[in-house]
Every structure is written in C-alpha cells, then in structure tokens.
Motif scaffolding. Structure first.
Motif, PDB file in Angstrom:
ATOM      1  N   TYR A  11       6.547   3.959   6.242  1.00 54.55           N
ATOM      2  CA  TYR A  11       5.539   3.042   7.254  1.00 54.55           C
ATOM      3  C   TYR A  11       5.321   2.095   6.799  1.00 54.55           C
ATOM      4  O   TYR A  11       5.348   1.171   8.146  1.00 54.55           O
ATOM      5  CB  TYR A  11       4.396   3.848   6.579  1.00 54.55           C
ATOM      6  CG  TYR A  11       3.462   3.772   6.889  1.00 54.55           C
ATOM      7  CD1 TYR A  11       2.717   4.499   7.766  1.00 54.55           C
ATOM      8  CD2 TYR A  11       2.812   2.449   6.042  1.00 54.55           C
ATOM      9  CE1 TYR A  11       1.018   4.812   8.061  1.00 54.55           C
ATOM     10  CE2 TYR A  11       1.570   1.761   6.946  1.00 54.55           C
ATOM     11  CZ  TYR A  11       0.986   3.338   8.110  1.00 54.55           C
ATOM     12  OH  TYR A  11      -0.735   3.006   8.595  1.00 54.55           O
ATOM     13  N   CYS A  12       6.030   1.039   5.753  1.00 51.98           N
ATOM     14  CA  CYS A  12       6.521   0.089   5.917  1.00 51.98           C
ATOM     15  C   CYS A  12       7.501  -0.450   5.832  1.00 51.98           C
ATOM     16  O   CYS A  12       7.750  -1.160   5.552  1.00 51.98           O
ATOM     17  CB  CYS A  12       5.605  -0.434   4.984  1.00 51.98           C
ATOM     18  SG  CYS A  12       6.163  -0.700   2.685  1.00 51.98           S
ATOM     19  N   ASP A  13       7.937  -0.166   6.025  1.00 51.82           N
ATOM     20  CA  ASP A  13       9.867  -0.401   5.674  1.00 51.82           C
ATOM     21  C   ASP A  13      10.334  -0.906   4.597  1.00 51.82           C
ATOM     22  O   ASP A  13      11.137  -1.841   5.010  1.00 51.82           O
ATOM     23  CB  ASP A  13      10.256  -1.307   6.802  1.00 51.82           C
ATOM     24  CG  ASP A  13      11.498  -1.334   7.816  1.00 51.82           C
ATOM     25  OD1 ASP A  13      12.389  -0.184   6.883  1.00 51.82           O
ATOM     26  OD2 ASP A  13      12.442  -1.834   8.079  1.00 51.82           O
ATOM     27  N   ARG A  14       9.460  -0.855   3.516  1.00 52.64           N
ATOM     28  CA  ARG A  14       9.654  -1.547   2.643  1.00 52.64           C
ATOM     29  C   ARG A  14      10.879  -0.952   1.718  1.00 52.64           C
ATOM     30  O   ARG A  14      11.348  -0.079   1.550  1.00 52.64           O
ATOM     31  CB  ARG A  14       8.479  -0.909   1.318  1.00 52.64           C
ATOM     32  CG  ARG A  14       8.906  -2.139  -0.101  1.00 52.64           C
ATOM     33  CD  ARG A  14       7.774  -1.244  -1.170  1.00 52.64           C
ATOM     34  NE  ARG A  14       6.377  -1.604  -0.501  1.00 52.64           N
ATOM     35  CZ  ARG A  14       5.625  -1.841  -1.074  1.00 52.64           C
ATOM     36  NH1 ARG A  14       5.840  -1.285  -3.288  1.00 52.64           N
ATOM     37  NH2 ARG A  14       4.369  -2.145  -0.853  1.00 52.64           N
ATOM     38  N   ASP A  15      12.223  -1.797   0.772  1.00 55.67           N
ATOM     39  CA  ASP A  15      12.996  -1.142   0.501  1.00 55.67           C
ATOM     40  C   ASP A  15      12.227   0.069  -1.126  1.00 55.67           C
ATOM     41  O   ASP A  15      11.909  -0.517  -1.707  1.00 55.67           O
ATOM     42  CB  ASP A  15      13.895  -2.786  -0.263  1.00 55.67           C
ATOM     43  CG  ASP A  15      14.581  -3.225   0.721  1.00 55.67           C
ATOM     44  OD1 ASP A  15      14.667  -2.861   2.166  1.00 55.67           O
ATOM     45  OD2 ASP A  15      14.906  -4.165   1.001  1.00 55.67           O
ATOM     46  N   LEU A  16      13.379   0.716  -0.475  1.00 60.07           N
ATOM     47  CA  LEU A  16      13.199   1.951  -1.532  1.00 60.07           C
ATOM     48  C   LEU A  16      14.791   2.354  -2.744  1.00 60.07           C
ATOM     49  O   LEU A  16      14.812   3.334  -1.934  1.00 60.07           O
ATOM     50  CB  LEU A  16      12.625   3.408  -1.529  1.00 60.07           C
ATOM     51  CG  LEU A  16      11.118   2.897  -1.082  1.00 60.07           C
ATOM     52  CD1 LEU A  16      10.431   4.009  -0.453  1.00 60.07           C
ATOM     53  CD2 LEU A  16      10.395   2.686  -2.064  1.00 60.07           C
ATOM     54  N   PRO A  17      15.272   1.056  -3.805  1.00 61.67           N
ATOM     55  CA  PRO A  17      16.576   1.307  -4.165  1.00 61.67           C
ATOM     56  C   PRO A  17      16.859   2.902  -4.939  1.00 61.67           C
ATOM     57  O   PRO A  17      15.760   3.065  -5.357  1.00 61.67           O
ATOM     58  CB  PRO A  17      16.933  -0.085  -4.579  1.00 61.67           C
ATOM     59  CG  PRO A  17      15.525  -0.665  -4.808  1.00 61.67           C
ATOM     60  CD  PRO A  17      14.560   0.009  -4.100  1.00 61.67           C
ATOM     61  N   PRO A  18      17.686   3.392  -4.844  1.00 61.73           N
ATOM     62  CA  PRO A  18      17.539   4.746  -5.567  1.00 61.73           C
ATOM     63  C   PRO A  18      17.673   4.805  -6.739  1.00 61.73           C
ATOM     64  O   PRO A  18      17.239   5.691  -7.383  1.00 61.73           O
ATOM     65  CB  PRO A  18      19.610   4.909  -5.315  1.00 61.73           C
ATOM     66  CG  PRO A  18      19.471   4.060  -4.534  1.00 61.73           C
ATOM     67  CD  PRO A  18      18.914   2.715  -4.319  1.00 61.73           C
ATOM     68  N   ASN A  19      16.950   3.693  -7.540  1.00 62.77           N
ATOM     69  CA  ASN A  19      16.312   3.249  -8.975  1.00 62.77           C
ATOM     70  C   ASN A  19      15.143   2.844  -8.880  1.00 62.77           C
ATOM     71  O   ASN A  19      14.837   2.411  -9.830  1.00 62.77           O
ATOM     72  CB  ASN A  19      17.449   2.840  -9.686  1.00 62.77           C
ATOM     73  CG  ASN A  19      17.402   0.760  -9.582  1.00 62.77           C
ATOM     74  OD1 ASN A  19      17.357   0.763  -8.011  1.00 62.77           O
ATOM     75  ND2 ASN A  19      18.079   0.602 -10.418  1.00 62.77           N
ATOM     76  N   SER A  20      14.482   3.074  -7.450  1.00 65.46           N
ATOM     77  CA  SER A  20      12.631   2.421  -7.850  1.00 65.46           C
ATOM     78  C   SER A  20      12.051   3.317  -8.215  1.00 65.46           C
ATOM     79  O   SER A  20      12.784   4.534  -7.841  1.00 65.46           O
ATOM     80  CB  SER A  20      12.359   2.355  -6.149  1.00 65.46           C
ATOM     81  OG  SER A  20      11.041   1.955  -5.860  1.00 65.46           O
ATOM     82  N   GLY A  21      11.610   3.260  -9.077  1.00 64.58           N
ATOM     83  CA  GLY A  21      10.182   4.119  -9.467  1.00 64.58           C
ATOM     84  C   GLY A  21       8.816   4.233  -8.325  1.00 64.58           C
ATOM     85  O   GLY A  21       8.508   4.991  -8.478  1.00 64.58           O
ATOM     86  N   ASP A  22       8.731   3.373  -7.518  1.00 69.54           N
ATOM     87  CA  ASP A  22       7.893   3.487  -6.137  1.00 69.54           C
ATOM     88  C   ASP A  22       8.292   4.244  -5.523  1.00 69.54           C
ATOM     89  O   ASP A  22       7.459   4.053  -4.309  1.00 69.54           O
ATOM     90  CB  ASP A  22       7.716   2.310  -6.076  1.00 69.54           C
ATOM     91  CG  ASP A  22       6.870   1.108  -6.446  1.00 69.54           C
ATOM     92  OD1 ASP A  22       6.317   1.408  -7.522  1.00 69.54           O
ATOM     93  OD2 ASP A  22       7.331   0.005  -6.265  1.00 69.54           O
ATOM     94  N   ALA A  23       9.094   5.379  -5.434  1.00 72.57           N
ATOM     95  CA  ALA A  23       9.902   5.807  -3.916  1.00 72.57           C
ATOM     96  C   ALA A  23       9.277   7.435  -3.882  1.00 72.57           C
ATOM     97  O   ALA A  23       8.980   7.694  -5.059  1.00 72.57           O
ATOM     98  CB  ALA A  23      10.997   6.294  -3.602  1.00 72.57           C
ATOM     99  N   ARG A  24       8.274   8.262  -2.793  1.00 74.71           N
ATOM    100  CA  ARG A  24       7.438   9.048  -2.943  1.00 74.71           C
ATOM    101  C   ARG A  24       8.646   9.750  -1.820  1.00 74.71           C
ATOM    102  O   ARG A  24       8.660   9.643  -0.389  1.00 74.71           O
ATOM    103  CB  ARG A  24       6.164   9.151  -2.540  1.00 74.71           C
ATOM    104  CG  ARG A  24       5.794   8.318  -3.974  1.00 74.71           C
ATOM    105  CD  ARG A  24       5.135   9.289  -5.634  1.00 74.71           C
ATOM    106  NE  ARG A  24       4.718   8.247  -6.387  1.00 74.71           N
ATOM    107  CZ  ARG A  24       5.503   7.767  -6.435  1.00 74.71           C
ATOM    108  NH1 ARG A  24       6.398   7.432  -6.854  1.00 74.71           N
ATOM    109  NH2 ARG A  24       5.090   7.453  -7.303  1.00 74.71           N
ATOM    110  N   ILE A  25       9.001  11.123  -2.156  1.00 78.12           N
ATOM    111  CA  ILE A  25       9.502  11.921  -1.308  1.00 78.12           C
ATOM    112  C   ILE A  25       7.948  13.621  -0.952  1.00 78.12           C
ATOM    113  O   ILE A  25       7.361  14.141  -1.195  1.00 78.12           O
ATOM    114  CB  ILE A  25      10.435  12.638  -1.693  1.00 78.12           C
ATOM    115  CG1 ILE A  25      10.500  13.156  -2.742  1.00 78.12           C
ATOM    116  CG2 ILE A  25      11.413  11.536  -1.610  1.00 78.12           C
ATOM    117  CD1 ILE A  25      12.063  13.988  -2.755  1.00 78.12           C
ATOM    118  N   CYS A  26       8.501  14.064   0.202  1.00 82.04           N
ATOM    119  CA  CYS A  26       7.603  15.267   0.693  1.00 82.04           C
ATOM    120  C   CYS A  26       8.134  16.529   0.242  1.00 82.04           C
ATOM    121  O   CYS A  26      10.025  16.073  -0.034  1.00 82.04           O
ATOM    122  CB  CYS A  26       7.307  15.214   2.014  1.00 82.04           C
ATOM    123  SG  CYS A  26       8.220  15.573   3.266  1.00 82.04           S
TER     124      CYS A  26
END
Ligand SMILES: [Zn+2]
Ligand SMILES: [Zn+2]
Length: 76
Positions: A11-26
């Motif tokens: 949506y916003c193209d923010r970086d979500l590295p593999p160790n990010s706690g802010d990533a959400r998936i469906c």
C-alpha cells in the motif's frame, strides 16, 4: 513450503525487512505494514478480501543450519 517474504508494504511501499515486526500478511501472503492494515485497510486485504495476521520474523542469523536470510534470501 517457505513463506514468500515480500520486501515492501503493497500500500505505502514502506520497507518491511524479514526481521520487521510491522509486517502483516493475508492468507495469500499479500504483504502490508501494520499501520496500513490498522488505519487504511481496516484489517481487510484489498486484493483478496481476507484478514491479516502478523508475519513471522525470519531471523537474520542462522538459527538452525540452512535456515537464514543468507541461505534463503527473501524473494522480491
Ligand atoms: Zn503500509
Ligand atoms: Zn490478500
């Protein structure tokens, strides 16, 4: 099957590295940041209509032999 780890919020193209706690998936692994999921998407995936869950963190260090970012880089 390993999760396909996408590197950005769709949506916003923010970086979500593999160790990010802010990533959400469906359930189809559409990937968004927590901020968009909560404030823009209201926990509904715009691609498939499903809900979200927190994406598990993939450790940067080799936790178990062969299972790390270096050995299995996230797909782009
Ligand atoms: Zn976002
Ligand atoms: Zn989706």
């Amino acid at each position: 099957m390993a999760l396909q780890l996408r590197p950005n919020c769709e949506y916003c193209d923010r970086d979500l590295p593999p160790n990010s706690g802010d990533a959400r998936i469906c359930s189809y692994e559409c990937t968004f940041c927590a901020d968009c999921v909560e404030n823009k998407l209201y926990n509904v995936c715009p691609n498939c209509g499903g809900g979200f869950t927190a994406r598990p963190i993939r450790p940067a260090k080799e936790w178990r032999a062969g299972l790390s970012i270096e050995k299995r880089p996230p797909a782009d």
